[in-house]
Design an enzyme around this catalytic site. Structure first.
Site, short mmCIF file in Angstrom:
data_model
loop_
_atom_site.label_atom_id
_atom_site.label_comp_id
_atom_site.label_asym_id
_atom_site.label_seq_id
_atom_site.Cartn_x
_atom_site.Cartn_y
_atom_site.Cartn_z
CG ASP A 1 10.37 -26.56 9.00
OD1 ASP A 1 10.35 -25.32 9.13
OD2 ASP A 1 11.33 -27.25 9.39
NE ARG B 1 16.14 -27.62 9.90
CZ ARG B 1 15.01 -26.97 10.11
NH1 ARG B 1 14.48 -26.91 11.30
NH2 ARG B 1 14.40 -26.36 9.11
CB ILE C 1 13.07 -31.75 1.88
CG1 ILE C 1 12.72 -32.20 0.46
CG2 ILE C 1 11.84 -31.79 2.78
CD1 ILE C 1 12.33 -33.64 0.36
CB CYS C 2 13.31 -26.85 4.97
SG CYS C 2 13.53 -26.13 6.60
CG LEU C 3 10.18 -31.68 6.27
CD1 LEU C 3 9.92 -33.15 5.99
CD2 LEU C 3 8.88 -30.95 6.45
#
Length: 185
Positions: free
Chosen positions: A155, A132, A126-128
């Site tokens: 995102d 990060r 998952i990219c948010l």
């Protein structure tokens, strides 16, 4: 959750009744992460829509839990927006692991259900920005954030899915429906 809350009270009582710290005391101490999670998990559960359920495989480990999302009319999920137009009828599993260094570092969230979505790879990454530690756009994780802050972010990570959605919404819908039939029931 009650077990951990009881442990916190018991440990606080032991500290007050002893004058010296022993090795056995240090093994009974509850981490900062676990103290935060007692409050944050209760808050998260209280704010989840009825179509989301939290499951703790081991109730003594609040730092490892799963979220099941069964989209209805309009559902805010732990990591992205799912609306009935695309994802209704599916059942999606997410796994969250909160590291020992929480709240200085973000939780790790992974999608266990194969899904066609711009923010999630087919392997569940998952990219948010929020997930990060360091993000260029300044919206990354900060110690002031909580589990509740994971709601509703956008995102893109799966660029192919994002471009597919922009290029042909009807075909995108068909692919999502196919994935739901194959992987999310």
């Amino acid at each position: 959750m009650l077990t951990l809350a009881s442990k916190l009270k018991r440990d606080d009582g032991l500290k007050g009744s002893r004058t010296s710290t022993t090795a056995s005391d240090s093994t009974r101490r509850v981490s900062v992460r676990d103290r935060l999670l007692v409050k944050e998990v209760a808050e998260l559960e209280a704010n989840l829509p009825c179509t989301c359920k939290v499951h703790f495989p081991d109730p003594n480990k609040l730092h490892c839990f799963q979220l099941t999302v069964t989209p209805g009319f309009f559902v805010l999920c732990c990591v992205f927006l799912i609306d009935e137009g695309y994802y209704q009828g599916g059942k999606f599993q997410f796994e969250t692991e909160v590291p020992d260094a929480y709240n200085m570092v973000p939780p790790k969230v992974r999608c266990l259900t194969r899904i066609w979505h711009p923010n999630i790879t087919e392997t569940g990454e998952i990219c948010l920005s929020l997930l990060r530690e360091h993000s260029i756009d300044g919206t990354g994780w900060a110690p002031t954030r909580t589990l509740k802050d994971l709601l509703n972010f956008d995102d893109p990570l799966n660029i192919e899915a994002a471009e597919h959605h922009l290029r042909d919404k009807e075909d995108f819908r068909n692919k999502v429906e196919d994935y739901i039939k194959r992987y999310a029931r």
